[in-house]
Design a protein around this motif. Structure first.
Motif, PDB file in Angstrom:
ATOM      1  N   ASP B  44     -35.858  47.658  -8.552  1.00 16.39           N
ATOM      2  CA  ASP B  44     -36.336  46.714  -7.863  1.00 16.39           C
ATOM      3  C   ASP B  44     -36.661  45.339  -8.437  1.00 16.39           C
ATOM      4  N   SER B  45     -36.233  45.110  -9.779  1.00 15.47           N
ATOM      5  CA  SER B  45     -36.713  43.817 -10.249  1.00 15.47           C
ATOM      6  C   SER B  45     -35.653  43.431 -11.391  1.00 15.47           C
ATOM      7  N   SER B  46     -34.358  44.022 -11.532  1.00 16.08           N
ATOM      8  CA  SER B  46     -33.408  43.592 -12.286  1.00 16.08           C
ATOM      9  C   SER B  46     -32.757  42.229 -11.781  1.00 16.08           C
ATOM     10  N   ILE B  47     -33.345  41.100 -11.764  1.00 16.61           N
ATOM     11  CA  ILE B  47     -32.672  39.948 -11.433  1.00 16.61           C
ATOM     12  C   ILE B  47     -31.762  39.300 -12.441  1.00 16.61           C
ATOM     13  N   PRO B  48     -30.480  38.896 -11.799  1.00 14.74           N
ATOM     14  CA  PRO B  48     -30.093  38.870 -10.486  1.00 14.74           C
ATOM     15  C   PRO B  48     -29.111  40.230 -10.207  1.00 14.74           C
ATOM     16  N   GLY B  60     -28.235  41.654  -5.138  1.00 19.34           N
ATOM     17  CA  GLY B  60     -27.918  41.268  -6.387  1.00 19.34           C
ATOM     18  C   GLY B  60     -26.288  41.373  -6.801  1.00 19.34           C
ATOM     19  N   PHE B  61     -25.837  40.932  -7.963  1.00 17.92           N
ATOM     20  CA  PHE B  61     -24.553  40.696  -8.265  1.00 17.92           C
ATOM     21  C   PHE B  61     -24.003  42.357  -8.344  1.00 17.92           C
ATOM     22  N   PHE B 267     -25.371  33.674 -10.343  1.00 16.95           N
ATOM     23  CA  PHE B 267     -25.567  32.954 -11.501  1.00 16.95           C
ATOM     24  C   PHE B 267     -25.558  31.605 -11.814  1.00 16.95           C
ATOM     25  N   THR B 268     -24.964  30.807 -10.830  1.00 17.39           N
ATOM     26  CA  THR B 268     -24.915  29.217 -11.015  1.00 17.39           C
ATOM     27  C   THR B 268     -25.489  28.842  -9.721  1.00 17.39           C
ATOM     28  N   ALA B 269     -26.091  29.508  -8.854  1.00 11.70           N
ATOM     29  CA  ALA B 269     -26.474  28.916  -7.467  1.00 11.70           C
ATOM     30  C   ALA B 269     -28.055  29.338  -7.153  1.00 11.70           C
ATOM     31  N   GLY B 275     -35.531  31.012  -4.590  1.00 12.11           N
ATOM     32  CA  GLY B 275     -34.630  29.955  -4.989  1.00 12.11           C
ATOM     33  C   GLY B 275     -34.499  29.416  -6.470  1.00 12.11           C
ATOM     34  N   LEU B 276     -34.601  30.358  -7.293  1.00 12.62           N
ATOM     35  CA  LEU B 276     -34.240  30.169  -8.538  1.00 12.62           C
ATOM     36  C   LEU B 276     -32.759  30.029  -8.821  1.00 12.62           C
ATOM     37  N   ASN B 277     -32.541  29.063  -9.940  1.00 15.71           N
ATOM     38  CA  ASN B 277     -31.005  29.132 -10.673  1.00 15.71           C
ATOM     39  C   ASN B 277     -30.826  29.450 -11.645  1.00 15.71           C
ATOM     40  N   LEU B 278     -30.154  30.257 -11.993  1.00 18.22           N
ATOM     41  CA  LEU B 278     -30.308  31.005 -13.505  1.00 18.22           C
ATOM     42  C   LEU B 278     -29.325  29.965 -14.433  1.00 18.22           C
TER      43      LEU B 278
END
Lengths: 243, 303
Positions: B44-48, B60-61, B267-269, B275-278
């Motif tokens: 539930d919270s392993s971003i991304p 997610g990925f 990972f790049t958007a 709307g975070l960008n890693l």
């Protein structure tokens, strides 16, 4: 079920380099016992004081005892530990907060004190009930003998009340031991914490928690037996708690 | 005698399989065909990699890769429709749920290592991450040596805390290592100055920093505690037929260049829900891995 049982895992070296997985669990057990012991001392002393306050003739003392019990009894232990560990240092002046945060073994002290206060509210209620269950005449007899209120409690009421509540106190003590498991939320690697670490490292979930369960059962069996002896030792023939 | 018989049986079984072809299904594939459903485990919270978006839907990925695997399974079994069930897992429940058949694939950020391979199998690596530390820029920690005598936190039960402990001994840092229950709490310890640094997989640190109140206050170290370690999609052990399908599906995805597109998306958007960008472009090692997919648990194989 497609699970690869491996009971030999306990004798394999753990990846932390601190001996075997069994050593890891046993070090957790030691920490659990230390935390529980300190918490129980705090719970007994504070709980007794607050329990007595709730039965005193003084309105102020009554009110304080009531507020104390309701505060510590009604908030989940998990939330309390979080508050003591993370929130309290932020509310203090910066210097004091930093000092508190950099205290060595902060999780241990926070857990022992936090669990101790939580359990003290329960001990207080037990003791209040124990004192309340004594015949009213006992208090009056103590006064008639010329004892002060403090002496009346010391020599008459408390010795009887503690004997009456000894069995429920046993169960509170067992609860204290089990409640230390909550301390993993603030990073204390006691028995449950070590079992979790073990399952994360080795993926042998069931073995880890089976061992933890057995260790908790073992500790509880020891406590129950010891408390039975204590009950028999302090029993007064002819009273409800004696035979 | 018994041995001869089992060899005979094995031979007979081999012939039977080669003659009957894909009809003789076993294990997970048979189960999927019989029930018409496949169950994916998500975090539930392993971003991304695998987390809940604002509609409480897992994305997610790793989820994207899993859906590609589902497509391949559907094709392999020649099914018209295959129902995808989603089941939440935590680090404590993923093994029991995999072992008892509740989930068929675990789509998250699980490190593939030799010790864990005794219990489960992994398909081709979908990410490589090294152990680094996050710190407040104001504390000016330049290298691992700057951690001498400081309080450092890591998450209990992770490979990272093990590497930190080893480095502590090897470099005689004398650091005070405290374990935290989970990543969020460990990061909180750095936020509240209880610890000066948090040692974790660099990608998880990047996502914690991106999601924090003031991302500009934090930096992730250049120094690493380990070689990049592989993350894999987890599946049941000893199910060669299913693993073959899954491996083929991930290999096709990685070598086709489609994986690069999925990678860039996460990972790049900007990613949901906030709307975070890693800002983490693909590493040379991972690019290499995508070209030559591998399910090896050994970090040395990914140079």
């Amino acid at each position: 079920m497609n699970y690869n049982w491996n009971w030999g895992i306990f004798f394999q070296p753990n990846p932390m380099g601190t001996g075997t997985y069994l050593d890891m669990l046993l070090s957790g057990l030691v920490l659990t016992l230390k935390t529980a012991a300190l918490a129980w001392v705090i719970a007994l002393i504070t709980g007794s004081l607050v329990g007595v306050m709730r039965t005193l003739p003084s309105k102020g003392a009554n009110w304080f005892g009531f507020a104390y019990v309701e505060f510590f009894r009604n908030m989940p232990l998990l939330v309390q530990l979080f508050l003591w560990f993370f929130v309290l240092p932020e509310l203090l002046p910066k210097g004091a907060g930093t000092w508190l945060k950099q205290l060595p073994n902060a999780p241990f002290w926070t857990a022992a004190i936090g669990v101790g206060f939580f359990m003290s509210a329960r001990v207080a209620v037990q003791l209040q009930a124990g004192i309340g269950s004594l015949p009213r005449g006992q208090k009056m007899a103590a006064t008639a003998l010329g004892l002060t209120t403090a002496q009346g409690y010391r020599y008459v009421l408390l010795p009887m009340a503690f004997r009456i509540i000894l069995p429920p106190l046993t169960s509170e003590f067992l609860n204290t031991i089990k409640n230390t498991a909550v301390a993993i939320t603030i990073g204390l690697l006691e028995l449950t914490g070590q079992a979790r670490s073990m399952q994360e490292f080795s993926f042998q979930v069931f073995e880890a928690f089976t061992a933890a369960t057995l260790l908790y059962l073992l500790v509880n069996a020891v406590v129950v037996t010891a408390m039975r002896f204590l009950e028999r030792w302090v029993a007064i023939p002819g009273y409800i708690t004696g035979k | 005698m018994k041995h001869f018989r089992s060899i005979g049986l094995a031979l007979a079984a081999t012939f039977a399989v080669s003659q009957a072809g894909a009809q003789e299904l076993t294990g997970t594939l048979k189960n999927i065909k019989d029930t018409g459903a496949i169950t994916l485990g998500f975090r539930d919270s392993s971003i991304p990699f695998s987390y809940l978006d604002d509609n409480q839907k897992p994305v997610g990925f790793a989820m994207d890769i899993c859906y590609k695997i589902v497509d391949a399974v559907k094709k392999e079994l020649k099914l018209d429709k295959l129902e995808v069930k989603l089941n939440p897992v935590t680090s404590a429940t993923r093994i029991p749920l995999m072992a008892n058949g509740t989930i068929d694939l675990e789509c998250g950020s699980t490190t593939n290592n030799a010790e864990r391979q005794k219990q489960v199998a992994f398909t081709n690596t979908h990410f490589l991450t090294a152990s680094r530390y996050v710190f407040k820029k104001s504390s000016g920690l330049k290298s691992i040596d700057d951690l001498k005598g400081k309080t450092v936190v890591s998450t209990a039960g992770t490979t990272n805390i093990k590497q930190l402990t080893e480095a502590n001994v090897a470099k005689s840092l004398g650091a005070n290592i405290i374990p935290a229950k989970d990543h969020a709490e460990a990061f909180l310890m750095v936020e509240t100055d209880r610890a000066v640094a948090f040692v974790m997989d660099d990608i998880l640190l990047a996502s914690l920093v991106a999601g924090s109140k003031s991302p500009d206050d934090y930096a992730v170290s250049k120094d690493a505690f380990s070689k990049p370690e592989p993350y894999g999609i987890m599946l049941r052990k000893d199910d060669a037929a299913f693993k073959k399908v899954v491996d083929a599906a991930t290999a096709a995805l990685y070598t086709s260049g489609e994986a690069q597109k999925i990678y860039d998306k996460w990972f790049t958007a900007k990613i949901p829900p906030k709307g975070l960008n890693l800002n983490t472009p693909i590493s040379a090692e991972l690019k290499n891995e995508f070209a030559k997919p591998s399910d090896s648990p050994n970090p040395d194989d990914y140079k």
